[in-house]
Write an enzyme that holds these catalytic residues in place. Structure first.
Site, PDB file in Angstrom:
ATOM      1  N   GLY A  12       0.830  -1.207   0.000  1.00 10.82           N
ATOM      2  CA  GLY A  12       0.000   0.000   0.000  1.00 10.82           C
ATOM      3  C   GLY A  12       0.860   1.251   0.000  1.00 10.82           C
ATOM      4  N   THR A  14       1.297   3.331  -2.498  1.00 11.77           N
ATOM      5  CA  THR A  14       0.987   4.271  -3.589  1.00 11.77           C
ATOM      6  C   THR A  14       0.509   5.625  -3.096  1.00 11.77           C
ATOM      7  OG1 THR A  14      -1.237   3.313  -3.779  1.00 11.77           O
ATOM      8  CG2 THR A  14       0.460   2.468  -5.282  1.00 11.77           C
ATOM      9  N   ARG A  15       0.089   5.720  -1.860  1.00  9.38           N
ATOM     10  CA  ARG A  15      -0.345   7.024  -1.334  1.00  9.38           C
ATOM     11  C   ARG A  15      -0.343   6.984   0.199  1.00  9.38           C
ATOM     12  NH1 ARG A  15      -5.055   4.590  -3.446  1.00  9.38           N
ATOM     13  NH2 ARG A  15      -6.523   4.084  -1.783  1.00  9.38           N
ATOM     14  N   ASN A  86       1.358  -2.234   5.431  1.00  7.86           N
ATOM     15  CA  ASN A  86       0.610  -0.989   5.573  1.00  7.86           C
ATOM     16  C   ASN A  86      -0.721  -1.003   4.816  1.00  7.86           C
ATOM     17  OD1 ASN A  86       0.382   2.176   5.717  1.00  7.86           O
ATOM     18  ND2 ASN A  86       0.334   1.650   3.530  1.00  7.86           N
ATOM     19  N   TYR A 151     -13.332  -2.826  10.967  1.00  5.33           N
ATOM     20  CA  TYR A 151     -12.016  -2.159  10.918  1.00  5.33           C
ATOM     21  C   TYR A 151     -11.298  -2.305  12.267  1.00  5.33           C
ATOM     22  CZ  TYR A 151      -8.530   1.495  10.123  1.00  5.33           C
ATOM     23  OH  TYR A 151      -7.346   2.194   9.998  1.00  5.33           O
ATOM     24  N   CYS A 152     -12.024  -2.028  13.356  1.00  7.53           N
ATOM     25  CA  CYS A 152     -11.402  -2.118  14.686  1.00  7.53           C
ATOM     26  C   CYS A 152     -10.972  -3.550  14.992  1.00  7.53           C
ATOM     27  CB  CYS A 152     -12.359  -1.610  15.758  1.00  7.53           C
ATOM     28  SG  CYS A 152     -12.721   0.150  15.588  1.00  7.53           S
ATOM     29  N   ALA A 153     -11.806  -4.514  14.604  1.00  4.33           N
ATOM     30  CA  ALA A 153     -11.442  -5.928  14.831  1.00  4.33           C
ATOM     31  C   ALA A 153     -10.175  -6.272  14.070  1.00  4.33           C
ATOM     32  CB  ALA A 153     -12.591  -6.844  14.397  1.00  4.33           C
ATOM     33  N   LYS A 155      -7.787  -4.286  13.144  1.00  2.24           N
ATOM     34  CA  LYS A 155      -6.616  -3.578  13.666  1.00  2.24           C
ATOM     35  C   LYS A 155      -6.208  -4.104  15.046  1.00  2.24           C
ATOM     36  CE  LYS A 155      -5.820  -1.050  10.112  1.00  2.24           C
ATOM     37  NZ  LYS A 155      -4.549  -1.227   9.363  1.00  2.24           N
TER      38      LYS A 155
HETATM   39  P1  NDP Z   1      -4.960   5.257   1.995  1.00  2.00           P
HETATM   40  O1  NDP Z   1      -6.360   4.879   1.685  1.00  2.00           O
HETATM   41  O2  NDP Z   1      -4.506   6.634   1.731  1.00  2.00           O
HETATM   42  O3  NDP Z   1      -3.956   4.238   1.248  1.00  2.00           O
HETATM   43  C1  NDP Z   1      -4.183   2.865   1.329  1.00  2.00           C
HETATM   44  C2  NDP Z   1      -3.098   2.136   0.579  1.00  2.00           C
HETATM   45  O4  NDP Z   1      -3.375   0.731   0.650  1.00  2.00           O
HETATM   46  C3  NDP Z   1      -3.056   2.504  -0.886  1.00  2.00           C
HETATM   47  O5  NDP Z   1      -1.698   2.581  -1.298  1.00  2.00           O
HETATM   48  C4  NDP Z   1      -3.755   1.339  -1.568  1.00  2.00           C
HETATM   49  O6  NDP Z   1      -3.216   1.141  -2.854  1.00  2.00           O
HETATM   50  C5  NDP Z   1      -3.353   0.186  -0.670  1.00  2.00           C
HETATM   51  N1  NDP Z   1      -4.233  -0.978  -0.727  1.00  2.00           N
HETATM   52  C6  NDP Z   1      -5.539  -1.063  -0.381  1.00  2.00           C
HETATM   53  N2  NDP Z   1      -5.981  -2.310  -0.580  1.00  2.00           N
HETATM   54  C7  NDP Z   1      -4.932  -3.033  -1.047  1.00  2.00           C
HETATM   55  C8  NDP Z   1      -4.752  -4.377  -1.432  1.00  2.00           C
HETATM   56  N3  NDP Z   1      -5.772  -5.268  -1.383  1.00  2.00           N
HETATM   57  N4  NDP Z   1      -3.546  -4.771  -1.869  1.00  2.00           N
HETATM   58  C9  NDP Z   1      -2.511  -3.894  -1.921  1.00  2.00           C
HETATM   59  N5  NDP Z   1      -2.609  -2.607  -1.580  1.00  2.00           N
HETATM   60  C10 NDP Z   1      -3.816  -2.189  -1.149  1.00  2.00           C
HETATM   61  O7  NDP Z   1      -4.741   4.852   3.518  1.00  2.00           O
HETATM   62  P2  NDP Z   1      -3.794   5.467   4.666  1.00  2.00           P
HETATM   63  O8  NDP Z   1      -2.499   5.846   4.101  1.00  2.00           O
HETATM   64  O9  NDP Z   1      -4.595   6.428   5.440  1.00  2.00           O
HETATM   65  O10 NDP Z   1      -3.644   4.178   5.597  1.00  2.00           O
HETATM   66  C11 NDP Z   1      -2.523   3.303   5.535  1.00  2.00           C
HETATM   67  C12 NDP Z   1      -2.615   2.324   6.681  1.00  2.00           C
HETATM   68  O11 NDP Z   1      -2.657   3.053   7.906  1.00  2.00           O
HETATM   69  C13 NDP Z   1      -3.872   1.467   6.657  1.00  2.00           C
HETATM   70  O12 NDP Z   1      -3.575   0.173   7.113  1.00  2.00           O
HETATM   71  C14 NDP Z   1      -4.789   2.179   7.624  1.00  2.00           C
HETATM   72  O13 NDP Z   1      -5.745   1.317   8.167  1.00  2.00           O
HETATM   73  C15 NDP Z   1      -3.796   2.670   8.655  1.00  2.00           C
HETATM   74  N6  NDP Z   1      -4.255   3.776   9.447  1.00  2.00           N
HETATM   75  C16 NDP Z   1      -4.616   4.967   8.872  1.00  2.00           C
HETATM   76  C17 NDP Z   1      -5.069   6.010   9.664  1.00  2.00           C
HETATM   77  C18 NDP Z   1      -5.486   7.326   9.103  1.00  2.00           C
HETATM   78  O14 NDP Z   1      -6.014   8.158   9.891  1.00  2.00           O
HETATM   79  N7  NDP Z   1      -5.289   7.606   7.839  1.00  2.00           N
HETATM   80  C19 NDP Z   1      -5.156   5.868  11.120  1.00  2.00           C
HETATM   81  C20 NDP Z   1      -4.754   4.580  11.614  1.00  2.00           C
HETATM   82  C21 NDP Z   1      -4.314   3.591  10.798  1.00  2.00           C
HETATM   83  P3  NDP Z   1      -4.075   1.009  -4.195  1.00  2.00           P
HETATM   84  O15 NDP Z   1      -5.392   1.698  -3.987  1.00  2.00           O
HETATM   85  O16 NDP Z   1      -3.178   1.661  -5.201  1.00  2.00           O
HETATM   86  O17 NDP Z   1      -4.216  -0.464  -4.386  1.00  2.00           O
END
Ligand code: NDP
Length: 243
Positions: A12, A14-15, A86, A151-153, A155
């Site tokens: 993950g 990419t962003r 991530n 989601y909470c489960a 995490k």
């Molecule tokens: P974003 O939605 O901005 O980014 C999510 C990333 O996960 C993207 O790069 C997406 O890539 C990738 N992704 C999603 N599904 C898949 C998959 N099946 N296979 C591979 N890649 C996947 O999320 P955040 O940056 O906000 O979150 C990142 C992590 O941090 C997550 O685990 C989130 O639960 C956790 N988190 C975030 C918080 C927040 O406030 N933002 C708080 C607490 C935890 P693509 O779409 O290109 O596949």
């Protein structure tokens, strides 16, 4: 340049938080492979980060996709030193009306995805007797949030999983730690309605959300030599939200 000659895989990437982690490791000398579900997006982001980043398509919910990526990285770069699990998704919905598909996709991405990646990357780490695994949880896995039972489960599960796995691999010099971010400004949180965002910010002792780079700094710490004696730990990077 703490990570010179290290190979880092960020799922993950990419962003958001994953991209910030990839940028951080690349800046500190690592060769970073970042993945997302779309090959072109991953390649574009890697190009933006610079010459020591590579993008790859991988869906962490699919164990064959993960095994293929890990095998390719190991064949090309000789192994994976640091794995950052991530990739994650969130969906809103009260439990009474939750669809099976929503429950399944959140658990499969956030929890099972990390399992797939650990299992695939650990084979070479175990042989090498060295490795760093950092799993991204959330403060919501510690304190709960109405409308996000799945989601909470997922995490909370990541924390139990990491502690158990840390015990399994400790004798091989592999550490497994958890970073639990609080509210972080990314695409994932962009859709939170204004009033709810205000309430959320009021509950954070430091009075603001995190930047992705602040989460990446904690991830880089666990991957660094400074954290060599830390395993099974959970570090909340949340402005005090969970205390
Ligand atoms: P974003 O939605 O901005 O980014 C999510 C990333 O996960 C993207 O790069 C997406 O890539 C990738 N992704 C999603 N599904 C898949 C998959 N099946 N296979 C591979 N890649 C996947 O999320 P955040 O940056 O906000 O979150 C990142 C992590 O941090 C997550 O685990 C989130 O639960 C956790 N988190 C975030 C918080 C927040 O406030 N933002 C708080 C607490 C935890 P693509 O779409 O290109 O596949």
């Amino acid at each position: 340049m703490r990570f010179e000659n290290k190979v880092v895989l960020v799922t993950g990437g990419t962003r958001g938080i994953g991209r910030a982690c990839a940028e951080r490791f690349a800046r500190e000398g690592a060769l970073v492979v970042l993945c997302g579900r779309d090959a072109a997006t991953a390649a574009r982001v890697a190009l933006e980060i610079g010459p020591n980043a590579e993008g790859a398509a991988c869906d962490v919910t699919d164990s064959a996709s993960v095994d293929t990526l890990v095998a390719a990285v190991e064949a090309k770069h000789g192994g994976i030193d640091v794995l950052v699990n991530n990739a994650g998704i969130e969906k809103n919905g009260l439990l009474a009306r939750m669809k099976d598909a929503d429950w399944d996709s959140v658990m499969r991405t956030n929890m099972t995805g990390a399992f797939h990646c650990c299992r695939a990357a650990a084979r070479a780490m175990l042989r090498k007797r060295s490795g760093r695994i950092i799993n991204i949880s959330s403060v919501l896995g510690l304190r709960g949030q109405a409308g996000q039972t799945h989601y909470c489960a997922s995490k909370a599960a990541i924390i139990g999983f990491s502690k158990a796995y840390a015990r399994e691999v400790a004798s091989r010099n592999i550490t497994v730690n958890v970073v639990a971010p609080g509210y972080t400004v990314t695409d994932m949180t962009a859709s939170i309605p204004g009033a709810m965002r205000e309430d959320l910010l009021k509950a954070i002792p430091l009075g603001r959300g995190a930047e992705s780079e602040e989460i990446a700094a904690a991830v880089a710490f666990f991957a660094s030599d400074d954290a060599a004696y830390i395993t099974g730990a959970v570090l909340c990077v949340d402005g005090g939200l969970a205390m």
